[in-house]
Design a protein around this motif. Structure first.
Motif, PDB file in Angstrom:
ATOM      1  N   MET A   1       0.812  -1.199   0.000  1.00 27.70           N
ATOM      2  CA  MET A   1       0.000   0.000   0.000  1.00 27.70           C
ATOM      3  C   MET A   1       0.857   1.265   0.000  1.00 27.70           C
ATOM      4  SD  MET A   1      -3.013   1.073  -0.090  1.00 27.70           S
ATOM      5  CE  MET A   1      -4.383   1.839   0.629  1.00 27.70           C
ATOM      6  N   ILE A   2       1.928   1.259   0.818  1.00 29.49           N
ATOM      7  CA  ILE A   2       2.794   2.433   0.872  1.00 29.49           C
ATOM      8  C   ILE A   2       3.481   2.655  -0.467  1.00 29.49           C
ATOM      9  CG2 ILE A   2       4.830   1.229   1.768  1.00 29.49           C
ATOM     10  CD1 ILE A   2       3.718   4.737   2.823  1.00 29.49           C
ATOM     11  N   ASP A   3       3.736   1.567  -1.207  1.00 32.93           N
ATOM     12  CA  ASP A   3       4.366   1.710  -2.515  1.00 32.93           C
ATOM     13  C   ASP A   3       3.465   2.474  -3.471  1.00 32.93           C
ATOM     14  OD1 ASP A   3       2.668  -0.635  -2.502  1.00 32.93           O
ATOM     15  OD2 ASP A   3       3.508  -1.122  -4.472  1.00 32.93           O
ATOM     16  N   LEU A   4       2.154   2.294  -3.359  1.00 32.94           N
ATOM     17  CA  LEU A   4       1.223   3.018  -4.226  1.00 32.94           C
ATOM     18  C   LEU A   4       1.200   4.507  -3.886  1.00 32.94           C
ATOM     19  CD1 LEU A   4      -1.789   0.546  -4.452  1.00 32.94           C
ATOM     20  CD2 LEU A   4      -0.012   0.992  -6.155  1.00 32.94           C
ATOM     21  N   VAL A   5       1.239   4.806  -2.602  1.00 30.88           N
ATOM     22  CA  VAL A   5       1.255   6.213  -2.174  1.00 30.88           C
ATOM     23  C   VAL A   5       2.527   6.891  -2.662  1.00 30.88           C
ATOM     24  CG1 VAL A   5       1.328   7.748  -0.170  1.00 30.88           C
ATOM     25  CG2 VAL A   5      -0.234   5.806  -0.185  1.00 30.88           C
ATOM     26  N   LEU A   6       3.661   6.251  -2.447  1.00 29.60           N
ATOM     27  CA  LEU A   6       4.937   6.839  -2.889  1.00 29.60           C
ATOM     28  C   LEU A   6       5.005   6.949  -4.406  1.00 29.60           C
ATOM     29  CD1 LEU A   6       7.414   5.113  -0.415  1.00 29.60           C
ATOM     30  CD2 LEU A   6       6.626   7.492  -0.396  1.00 29.60           C
ATOM     31  N   ALA A   7       4.518   5.939  -5.103  1.00 30.29           N
ATOM     32  CA  ALA A   7       4.527   5.983  -6.569  1.00 30.29           C
ATOM     33  C   ALA A   7       3.637   7.110  -7.082  1.00 30.29           C
ATOM     34  CB  ALA A   7       4.084   4.643  -7.148  1.00 30.29           C
ATOM     35  N   ARG A   8       2.454   7.261  -6.479  1.00 31.77           N
ATOM     36  CA  ARG A   8       1.549   8.353  -6.900  1.00 31.77           C
ATOM     37  C   ARG A   8       2.169   9.718  -6.639  1.00 31.77           C
ATOM     38  NH1 ARG A   8      -4.341   6.315  -5.417  1.00 31.77           N
ATOM     39  NH2 ARG A   8      -4.652   5.355  -7.425  1.00 31.77           N
ATOM     40  N   MET A   9       2.727   9.884  -5.450  1.00 29.95           N
ATOM     41  CA  MET A   9       3.330  11.173  -5.108  1.00 29.95           C
ATOM     42  C   MET A   9       4.488  11.493  -6.050  1.00 29.95           C
ATOM     43  SD  MET A   9       3.138  10.838  -0.952  1.00 29.95           S
ATOM     44  CE  MET A   9       4.308  12.123  -0.664  1.00 29.95           C
ATOM     45  N   ARG A  72      -0.409  -2.467 -10.541  1.00 31.43           N
ATOM     46  CA  ARG A  72      -0.979  -2.802  -9.229  1.00 31.43           C
ATOM     47  C   ARG A  72      -2.472  -2.514  -9.142  1.00 31.43           C
ATOM     48  NH1 ARG A  72       1.873  -2.697  -4.440  1.00 31.43           N
ATOM     49  NH2 ARG A  72      -0.155  -3.342  -3.655  1.00 31.43           N
ATOM     50  N   ILE A  73      -2.961  -1.550  -9.918  1.00 28.60           N
ATOM     51  CA  ILE A  73      -4.352  -1.107  -9.773  1.00 28.60           C
ATOM     52  C   ILE A  73      -5.274  -1.692 -10.831  1.00 28.60           C
ATOM     53  CG2 ILE A  73      -5.856   0.923  -9.776  1.00 28.60           C
ATOM     54  CD1 ILE A  73      -3.444   2.498  -8.633  1.00 28.60           C
ATOM     55  N   TYR A  74      -4.767  -1.860 -12.051  1.00 29.02           N
ATOM     56  CA  TYR A  74      -5.632  -2.231 -13.174  1.00 29.02           C
ATOM     57  C   TYR A  74      -5.263  -3.594 -13.744  1.00 29.02           C
ATOM     58  CZ  TYR A  74      -6.612   2.760 -13.049  1.00 29.02           C
ATOM     59  OH  TYR A  74      -6.971   4.010 -12.646  1.00 29.02           O
ATOM     60  N   THR A  75      -6.246  -4.203 -14.366  1.00 34.30           N
ATOM     61  CA  THR A  75      -6.005  -5.374 -15.203  1.00 34.30           C
ATOM     62  C   THR A  75      -6.078  -4.893 -16.643  1.00 34.30           C
ATOM     63  OG1 THR A  75      -8.350  -5.933 -15.384  1.00 34.30           O
ATOM     64  CG2 THR A  75      -7.132  -6.884 -13.517  1.00 34.30           C
ATOM     65  N   SER A  76      -5.671  -5.730 -17.576  1.00 35.69           N
ATOM     66  CA  SER A  76      -5.761  -5.313 -18.982  1.00 35.69           C
ATOM     67  C   SER A  76      -7.214  -5.064 -19.369  1.00 35.69           C
ATOM     68  CB  SER A  76      -5.113  -6.350 -19.900  1.00 35.69           C
ATOM     69  OG  SER A  76      -5.706  -7.608 -19.702  1.00 35.69           O
ATOM     70  N   GLU A  77      -8.128  -5.792 -18.761  1.00 30.42           N
ATOM     71  CA  GLU A  77      -9.549  -5.587 -19.056  1.00 30.42           C
ATOM     72  C   GLU A  77     -10.060  -4.272 -18.477  1.00 30.42           C
ATOM     73  OE1 GLU A  77     -13.639  -7.529 -17.568  1.00 30.42           O
ATOM     74  OE2 GLU A  77     -12.253  -8.947 -18.513  1.00 30.42           O
ATOM     75  N   SER A  78      -9.669  -3.963 -17.232  1.00 31.77           N
ATOM     76  CA  SER A  78     -10.172  -2.736 -16.599  1.00 31.77           C
ATOM     77  C   SER A  78      -9.566  -1.474 -17.217  1.00 31.77           C
ATOM     78  CB  SER A  78      -9.944  -2.757 -15.086  1.00 31.77           C
ATOM     79  OG  SER A  78      -8.570  -2.695 -14.783  1.00 31.77           O
ATOM     80  N   LEU A  79      -8.431  -1.606 -17.889  1.00 24.27           N
ATOM     81  CA  LEU A  79      -7.859  -0.434 -18.575  1.00 24.27           C
ATOM     82  C   LEU A  79      -8.749   0.035 -19.722  1.00 24.27           C
ATOM     83  CD1 LEU A  79      -4.025  -1.103 -18.720  1.00 24.27           C
ATOM     84  CD2 LEU A  79      -5.175   0.785 -17.579  1.00 24.27           C
ATOM     85  N   VAL A  80      -9.472  -0.870 -20.333  1.00 25.06           N
ATOM     86  CA  VAL A  80     -10.326  -0.477 -21.458  1.00 25.06           C
ATOM     87  C   VAL A  80     -11.802  -0.426 -21.106  1.00 25.06           C
ATOM     88  CG1 VAL A  80      -8.721  -1.221 -23.249  1.00 25.06           C
ATOM     89  CG2 VAL A  80     -10.367  -2.845 -22.344  1.00 25.06           C
ATOM     90  N   SER A  81     -12.188  -1.036 -19.978  1.00 22.95           N
ATOM     91  CA  SER A  81     -13.613  -1.106 -19.667  1.00 22.95           C
ATOM     92  C   SER A  81     -14.072  -0.131 -18.588  1.00 22.95           C
ATOM     93  CB  SER A  81     -13.991  -2.536 -19.248  1.00 22.95           C
ATOM     94  OG  SER A  81     -13.320  -2.881 -18.045  1.00 22.95           O
ATOM     95  N   THR A  82     -13.134   0.525 -17.897  1.00 22.59           N
ATOM     96  CA  THR A  82     -13.523   1.493 -16.864  1.00 22.59           C
ATOM     97  C   THR A  82     -13.090   2.896 -17.281  1.00 22.59           C
ATOM     98  OG1 THR A  82     -11.445   1.299 -15.615  1.00 22.59           O
ATOM     99  CG2 THR A  82     -13.217  -0.260 -15.060  1.00 22.59           C
TER     100      THR A  82
END
Length: 154
Positions: A1-9, A72-82
């Protein structure tokens, strides 16, 4: 989880530095060169080298942090469907366009400077730099929409 925060920042900070650099050059440096404010090519070479360095390092950092986030957040399907996934795809396309615009504009400007010209290369590359500035702002808007999870507001 901390990796996502640091990556986003890191991702947003680097994107803001890159966008700010591109906008500064497009809105201040190149118009000043076009209008004859500079009397020598030396400061322009330095500014263009710095812009290209910022652009290249930013492109790499954004590729790494963005790839980590997307993986970490998306699948290949969710990249095109959301909606957020589609915004990530749009951001990737804008990232490629911005990288290309900065490289092309800076190269054109430097080619003119190599010929010991100041005003003409600035005038010839101004459109590309302004286009890059618009793309950089679009990137920040898309990043803000993703970060705010704007898709849930629609």
């Amino acid at each position: 989880m901390i990796d996502l925060v640091l990556a986003r920042m890191t991702h947003l900070l680097v994107a803001a530095i890159w966008a700010g650099s591109v906008c500064y050059v497009a809105l201040s440096v190149v118009p000043a060169a076009r209008d004859g404010v500079f009397t020598t090519t030396d400061p322009l070479y330095t500014l263009l080298r710095t812009l290209k360095r910022i652009s290249r390092v930013s492109s790499l950092v954004l590729l790494l942090t963005g790839g980590h986030l997307a993986g970490r957040i998306y699948t290949s399907e969710s990249l095109v469907s959301t909606t957020n996934g589609q915004l990530v795809v749009l951001m990737t396309l804008l990232w490629l366009v911005l990288t290309a615009l900065v490289e092309i504009a800076a190269s054109r400007f430097e080619t003119g400077l190599d010929a010991k010209q100041l005003r003409e290369p600035a005038r010839d590359s101004l459109f590309l730099f302004r286009a890059a500035a618009l793309v950089s702002l679009a990137l920040l808007l898309v990043a803000g929409a993703i970060s705010a999870n704007a898709a849930t507001l629609l």
